[in-house]
Design a protein around this motif. Structure first.
Motif, short mmCIF file in Angstrom:
data_model
loop_
_atom_site.label_atom_id
_atom_site.label_comp_id
_atom_site.label_asym_id
_atom_site.label_seq_id
_atom_site.Cartn_x
_atom_site.Cartn_y
_atom_site.Cartn_z
N PRO A 152 38.15 38.09 33.17
CA PRO A 152 37.70 36.92 33.93
C PRO A 152 36.47 36.33 33.25
N MET B 154 33.04 33.76 36.91
CA MET B 154 33.83 34.32 37.99
C MET B 154 33.28 35.69 38.40
N LEU C 219 32.75 33.99 45.80
CA LEU C 219 34.13 33.75 45.37
C LEU C 219 35.06 33.80 46.58
N GLN D 222 40.71 35.11 45.37
CA GLN D 222 40.29 35.26 43.97
C GLN D 222 39.53 36.57 43.78
N ARG D 223 38.78 36.96 44.81
CA ARG D 223 38.03 38.21 44.76
C ARG D 223 38.98 39.40 44.61
N THR E 285 43.52 30.74 48.81
CA THR E 285 44.33 31.36 47.78
C THR E 285 45.39 32.27 48.39
N GLU F 235 45.31 29.47 39.15
CA GLU F 235 46.12 30.64 39.40
C GLU F 235 45.57 31.81 38.59
N LEU F 236 45.27 32.89 39.28
CA LEU F 236 44.75 34.08 38.59
C LEU F 236 45.81 35.16 38.60
N LEU G 137 44.08 33.29 33.50
CA LEU G 137 43.78 32.15 34.37
C LEU G 137 44.62 30.96 33.95
N ALA H 147 46.89 35.55 42.36
CA ALA H 147 46.12 34.84 43.38
C ALA H 147 46.25 33.36 43.05
N GLN I 255 46.11 29.23 44.03
CA GLN I 255 45.79 28.05 44.83
C GLN I 255 46.78 26.98 44.44
#
Lengths: 193, 216
Positions: free
Chosen positions: B7, B11, B20, B24-25, B128, B150-151, B173, B195, B197
């Motif tokens: 990351p 982040m 965060l 995402q966390r 998310t 998007e993670l 990412l 994760a 969005q």
């Protein structure tokens, strides 16, 4: 008792005070911790958008958690201020969540989400890489100005333009200083391994 | 195998600061499980948080606050609620943080040929959505971009795209600037925690025809 200067006791002084709370439920030691940290935790909560009453309440809850968790504090892993910061941070997240949902908190709060002790890595490796001494020696090599932009940007969530105004420096300097601080920290941490 | 994709520092700082978004966390926490390097950076950022806190100007505290708190010190803490039973046991999906295992999880759902999705229910509203994504060996995902961030953190197996190869612990990412077509290694299935969005945006004619069916 540790000497108390304008900035409160030094690192060892804080460790000693938390140790006294852990070992003998020393209320005198707790009062010293409270007098220094409670007003600052309240400022942190106010700046995070809490109301006056909410910030006061969260400062109290944080200090109560310091009292109850003192035995869990490990000075090898974090400074006293960093440990108290993480307690305050987690309680702030829980409070925000309770408000969002308008109901009681679920069984595991933000504490559980930051608990990384079950990491499958060998403990020794983690310990060595994350030790307080290692982190502190890396941070020591950053200038006060560099640390200040990191604080303002990530912990006070100020926009770069805002930071420029607060510090009275050009916007470009804020950006380059922040970037250099992060790159330097990474290099220092990697170099110490 | 060492982790190669991490990351961003920003982040990780947001993770340590507690700013965060929860979803995402979860993705960052999953990466930290297998990355001592980023864990050290996270600890360092928490140290900076401590310095920030200790350096703040003190606010006025109610005069009787310490007295009132002292009256509460002898009360024992309310017993912590028993930790929920993990909905994803430790024998499954290696690399998942404990707290994520205890979140309610849905069932595996088929979303495309040899691609399955298992939603994870977060305990608080988040921008998310978090889910596990399992893709069969050699699966070619449709060319896509993202409307938002998007993670992805790889849990087992590996995939590759223009950005490189991503194995266990690696963090990827995607955002509106990334348009890619991940391909899963031919040797084994790939399980990731994602994760996300916004929505996936599938490209090309087939993608546009498929879009209504693969609303992720």
């Amino acid at each position: 008792m540790a000497a108390e200067g304008e900035n409160g006791p030094d690192q060892e002084g804080w460790n000693h005070l938390i140790g006294a709370v852990a070992a003998t439920q020393d209320r005198g030691a707790f009062a010293v911790l409270f007098k220094y940290f409670a007003p600052r935790i309240k400022t942190f909560m106010l700046r995070s958008g809490e109301s006056e009453a909410g910030a006061e309440e969260l400062a109290q809850e944080t200090m109560l958690a310091v009292w109850r968790k003192a035995r869990l504090y490990n000075p090898e892993a974090a400074s006293a201020a960093a440990w108290i910061f993480t307690i305050a941070r987690n309680l702030r997240i829980d409070a925000y969540r309770r408000r969002q949902r308008g109901t009681a908190l679920e069984s595991q709060g933000a504490d559980a989400e930051y608990q990384m002790d079950d990491a499958p890595l060998p403990d020794k490796q983690l310990d060595a890489m994350q030790s307080e001494a290692r982190v502190r020696s890396a941070l020591k090599q950053l200038s006060a100005e560099q640390i200040r932009v990191v604080e303002l940007s990530f912990f006070e969530e100020r926009a770069h333009g805002d930071i420029a105004k607060v510090l009275g420096i050009p916007l470009g300097t804020v950006k380059s200083r922040l970037r250099l601080a992060m790159v330097r920290l990474r290099q220092l941490l990697d170099g110490l391994s | 195998m060492s982790v190669e994709h991490h990351p961003s520092d920003e982040m990780l700082a947001g993770f340590a600061a507690g700013t965060l978004d929860l979803g995402q966390r979860v993705a960052v926490a999953t990466h930290l499980m297998s990355c001592p390097r980023c864990s050290a950076f996270r600890r360092t950022m928490e140290q900076v948080g401590g310095e920030m806190l200790a350096g703040l100007p003190p606010a006025d505290i109610d005069a009787g606050a310490l007295k009132r708190l002292e009256a509460r010190l002898d009360q024992t803490a309310a017993p912590a609620a028993a930790a929920a039973r993990p909905s994803i046991p430790h024998t499954e999906i290696p690399g998942l943080p404990d707290f994520v295992r205890r979140y309610p999880a849905g069932r595996w759902k088929w979303i495309a040929p040899s691609v399955y999705l298992r939603p994870i229910v977060l305990p608080a509203p988040s921008d998310t959505r978090v889910f596990l994504l399992k893709s069969g060996p050699g699966t070619k995902m449709l060319q896509h971009s993202h409307t938002d961030v998007e993670l992805t953190c790889v849990l087992s197996g590996a995939f590759s795209h223009q950005g490189g190869r991503f194995g266990p612990g690696d963090f990827d990412l995607g955002d509106e600037t990334v348009n890619h077509q991940p391909v899963v290694d031919a040797s084994e299935p790939c399980v990731c925690l994602v994760a996300m969005q916004g929505q996936l945006r599938l490209n090309g004619l087939i993608g546009r025809i498929m879009q209504p069916f693969v609303r992720l």
